[in-house]
Design a protein around this motif. Structure first.
Motif, PDB file in Angstrom:
ATOM      1  N   GLU A   8       3.406 -15.600 -32.948  1.00  0.00           N
ATOM      2  CA  GLU A   8       4.815 -15.611 -33.356  1.00  0.00           C
ATOM      3  C   GLU A   8       5.702 -14.898 -32.335  1.00  0.00           C
ATOM      4  OE1 GLU A   8       2.748 -12.239 -35.541  1.00  0.00           O
ATOM      5  OE2 GLU A   8       2.335 -14.366 -35.266  1.00  0.00           O
ATOM      6  N   LEU A   9       5.195 -13.839 -31.704  1.00  0.00           N
ATOM      7  CA  LEU A   9       5.959 -13.154 -30.665  1.00  0.00           C
ATOM      8  C   LEU A   9       6.054 -14.011 -29.405  1.00  0.00           C
ATOM      9  CD1 LEU A   9       4.776  -9.438 -30.929  1.00  0.00           C
ATOM     10  CD2 LEU A   9       6.955 -10.414 -31.628  1.00  0.00           C
ATOM     11  N   GLU A  10       4.973 -14.662 -29.076  1.00  0.00           N
ATOM     12  CA  GLU A  10       4.986 -15.540 -27.904  1.00  0.00           C
ATOM     13  C   GLU A  10       5.980 -16.678 -28.105  1.00  0.00           C
ATOM     14  OE1 GLU A  10       1.994 -18.111 -25.055  1.00  0.00           O
ATOM     15  OE2 GLU A  10       1.144 -16.708 -26.495  1.00  0.00           O
ATOM     16  N   ALA A  11       6.059 -17.208 -29.313  1.00  0.00           N
ATOM     17  CA  ALA A  11       7.014 -18.279 -29.601  1.00  0.00           C
ATOM     18  C   ALA A  11       8.444 -17.773 -29.452  1.00  0.00           C
ATOM     19  CB  ALA A  11       6.783 -18.826 -31.006  1.00  0.00           C
ATOM     20  N   LYS A  12       8.723 -16.570 -29.951  1.00  0.00           N
ATOM     21  CA  LYS A  12      10.058 -15.981 -29.815  1.00  0.00           C
ATOM     22  C   LYS A  12      10.393 -15.748 -28.346  1.00  0.00           C
ATOM     23  CE  LYS A  12      10.260 -13.615 -34.266  1.00  0.00           C
ATOM     24  NZ  LYS A  12      10.352 -12.303 -34.932  1.00  0.00           N
ATOM     25  N   LEU A  13       9.437 -15.255 -27.597  1.00  0.00           N
ATOM     26  CA  LEU A  13       9.639 -15.008 -26.171  1.00  0.00           C
ATOM     27  C   LEU A  13       9.969 -16.308 -25.447  1.00  0.00           C
ATOM     28  CD1 LEU A  13       9.570 -13.275 -23.640  1.00  0.00           C
ATOM     29  CD2 LEU A  13       7.080 -13.526 -23.622  1.00  0.00           C
ATOM     30  N   LYS A  14       9.219 -17.343 -25.729  1.00  0.00           N
ATOM     31  CA  LYS A  14       9.479 -18.633 -25.091  1.00  0.00           C
ATOM     32  C   LYS A  14      10.852 -19.170 -25.472  1.00  0.00           C
ATOM     33  CE  LYS A  14       4.681 -20.045 -24.480  1.00  0.00           C
ATOM     34  NZ  LYS A  14       3.614 -20.985 -24.870  1.00  0.00           N
ATOM     35  N   GLN A  15      11.239 -18.981 -26.726  1.00  0.00           N
ATOM     36  CA  GLN A  15      12.543 -19.436 -27.188  1.00  0.00           C
ATOM     37  C   GLN A  15      13.659 -18.693 -26.456  1.00  0.00           C
ATOM     38  OE1 GLN A  15      13.362 -18.691 -31.317  1.00  0.00           O
ATOM     39  NE2 GLN A  15      15.140 -20.030 -31.347  1.00  0.00           N
ATOM     40  N   ILE A  16      13.555 -17.359 -26.347  1.00  0.00           N
ATOM     41  CA  ILE A  16      14.568 -16.572 -25.643  1.00  0.00           C
ATOM     42  C   ILE A  16      14.622 -16.971 -24.176  1.00  0.00           C
ATOM     43  CG2 ILE A  16      15.154 -14.234 -24.855  1.00  0.00           C
ATOM     44  CD1 ILE A  16      14.009 -13.255 -27.578  1.00  0.00           C
ATOM     45  N   ALA A  17      13.474 -17.141 -23.564  1.00  0.00           N
ATOM     46  CA  ALA A  17      13.423 -17.539 -22.157  1.00  0.00           C
ATOM     47  C   ALA A  17      14.112 -18.889 -21.969  1.00  0.00           C
ATOM     48  CB  ALA A  17      11.975 -17.595 -21.678  1.00  0.00           C
ATOM     49  N   SER A  18      13.856 -19.802 -22.858  1.00  0.00           N
ATOM     50  CA  SER A  18      14.461 -21.126 -22.773  1.00  0.00           C
ATOM     51  C   SER A  18      15.975 -21.049 -22.948  1.00  0.00           C
ATOM     52  CB  SER A  18      13.852 -22.038 -23.836  1.00  0.00           C
ATOM     53  OG  SER A  18      14.500 -23.279 -23.852  1.00  0.00           O
ATOM     54  N   GLN A  19      16.419 -20.266 -23.912  1.00  0.00           N
ATOM     55  CA  GLN A  19      17.847 -20.140 -24.194  1.00  0.00           C
ATOM     56  C   GLN A  19      18.607 -19.465 -23.052  1.00  0.00           C
ATOM     57  OE1 GLN A  19      17.758 -17.977 -27.891  1.00  0.00           O
ATOM     58  NE2 GLN A  19      17.649 -19.838 -29.129  1.00  0.00           N
ATOM     59  N   THR A  20      17.954 -18.552 -22.362  1.00  0.00           N
ATOM     60  CA  THR A  20      18.630 -17.810 -21.297  1.00  0.00           C
ATOM     61  C   THR A  20      18.405 -18.421 -19.922  1.00  0.00           C
ATOM     62  OG1 THR A  20      16.746 -16.293 -21.083  1.00  0.00           O
ATOM     63  CG2 THR A  20      18.527 -15.630 -22.575  1.00  0.00           C
ATOM     64  N   GLY A  21      17.532 -19.422 -19.849  1.00  0.00           N
ATOM     65  CA  GLY A  21      17.253 -20.046 -18.568  1.00  0.00           C
ATOM     66  C   GLY A  21      16.437 -19.158 -17.636  1.00  0.00           C
ATOM     67  N   LYS A  22      15.680 -18.249 -18.215  1.00  0.00           N
ATOM     68  CA  LYS A  22      14.847 -17.333 -17.442  1.00  0.00           C
ATOM     69  C   LYS A  22      13.381 -17.635 -17.715  1.00  0.00           C
ATOM     70  CE  LYS A  22      18.239 -13.628 -17.943  1.00  0.00           C
ATOM     71  NZ  LYS A  22      18.487 -12.292 -18.496  1.00  0.00           N
ATOM     72  N   GLY A  23      12.539 -17.142 -16.832  1.00  0.00           N
ATOM     73  CA  GLY A  23      11.114 -17.237 -17.082  1.00  0.00           C
ATOM     74  C   GLY A  23      10.707 -16.185 -18.107  1.00  0.00           C
ATOM     75  N   ALA A  24       9.640 -16.453 -18.832  1.00  0.00           N
ATOM     76  CA  ALA A  24       9.159 -15.499 -19.837  1.00  0.00           C
ATOM     77  C   ALA A  24       8.830 -14.156 -19.197  1.00  0.00           C
ATOM     78  CB  ALA A  24       7.942 -16.059 -20.556  1.00  0.00           C
ATOM     79  N   ASP A  25       8.284 -14.169 -17.982  1.00  0.00           N
ATOM     80  CA  ASP A  25       7.951 -12.907 -17.313  1.00  0.00           C
ATOM     81  C   ASP A  25       9.200 -12.097 -17.017  1.00  0.00           C
ATOM     82  OD1 ASP A  25       8.714 -14.831 -15.411  1.00  0.00           O
ATOM     83  OD2 ASP A  25       7.514 -13.899 -13.834  1.00  0.00           O
ATOM     84  N   GLN A  26      10.295 -12.759 -16.641  1.00  0.00           N
ATOM     85  CA  GLN A  26      11.542 -12.046 -16.368  1.00  0.00           C
ATOM     86  C   GLN A  26      12.112 -11.433 -17.642  1.00  0.00           C
ATOM     87  OE1 GLN A  26      14.620 -14.386 -14.519  1.00  0.00           O
ATOM     88  NE2 GLN A  26      16.032 -12.658 -14.392  1.00  0.00           N
ATOM     89  N   VAL A  27      12.041 -12.176 -18.737  1.00  0.00           N
ATOM     90  CA  VAL A  27      12.522 -11.658 -20.020  1.00  0.00           C
ATOM     91  C   VAL A  27      11.729 -10.414 -20.411  1.00  0.00           C
ATOM     92  CG1 VAL A  27      12.767 -12.150 -22.497  1.00  0.00           C
ATOM     93  CG2 VAL A  27      13.372 -13.897 -20.813  1.00  0.00           C
ATOM     94  N   VAL A  28      10.423 -10.475 -20.266  1.00  0.00           N
ATOM     95  CA  VAL A  28       9.583  -9.325 -20.620  1.00  0.00           C
ATOM     96  C   VAL A  28       9.920  -8.131 -19.727  1.00  0.00           C
ATOM     97  CG1 VAL A  28       7.218  -8.437 -20.657  1.00  0.00           C
ATOM     98  CG2 VAL A  28       7.715 -10.696 -21.597  1.00  0.00           C
ATOM     99  N   GLN A  29      10.072  -8.358 -18.425  1.00  0.00           N
ATOM    100  CA  GLN A  29      10.409  -7.261 -17.515  1.00  0.00           C
ATOM    101  C   GLN A  29      11.742  -6.620 -17.892  1.00  0.00           C
ATOM    102  OE1 GLN A  29      10.043  -8.261 -13.357  1.00  0.00           O
ATOM    103  NE2 GLN A  29       8.044  -9.200 -13.668  1.00  0.00           N
ATOM    104  N   GLU A  30      12.731  -7.447 -18.231  1.00  0.00           N
ATOM    105  CA  GLU A  30      14.030  -6.908 -18.628  1.00  0.00           C
ATOM    106  C   GLU A  30      13.935  -6.119 -19.930  1.00  0.00           C
ATOM    107  OE1 GLU A  30      16.618 -10.309 -18.700  1.00  0.00           O
ATOM    108  OE2 GLU A  30      16.657 -10.453 -16.507  1.00  0.00           O
ATOM    109  N   LEU A  31      13.164  -6.638 -20.881  1.00  0.00           N
ATOM    110  CA  LEU A  31      12.996  -5.931 -22.153  1.00  0.00           C
ATOM    111  C   LEU A  31      12.293  -4.594 -21.972  1.00  0.00           C
ATOM    112  CD1 LEU A  31      12.026  -8.905 -24.476  1.00  0.00           C
ATOM    113  CD2 LEU A  31      14.100  -7.522 -24.619  1.00  0.00           C
TER     114      LEU A  31
END
Length: 74
Positions: A8-31
């Protein structure tokens, strides 16, 4: 470094990455960076509060209650 997430967390991460146009790794690094920044800020604020208490500067429970009652119109 590899990190595993619950599905469920991975799905949320992918959704946020998709919405922001960023890679999942970039989203995690920013978080993670944001978490560390907030943690440092919080610790500094706690130290300020402790220093204030050490100087005898504080608001009593009764005064907080009076302020809240005034603010809420009670």
């Amino acid at each position: 470094m590899e990190i595993s997430f619950a599905p469920e967390l991975e799905a949320k991460l992918k959704q946020i990455a998709s919405q922001t146009g960023k890679g999942a790794d970039q989203v995690v690094q920013e978080l993670v960076a944001s978490y560390f920044d907030h943690d440092e800020w919080f610790k500094q604020e706690v130290e300020k509060g402790i220093a204030s208490l050490d100087r005898g500067k504080f608001v009593s429970h009764e005064e907080v209650r009076r302020q809240m009652e005034r603010a809420l119109g009670s």
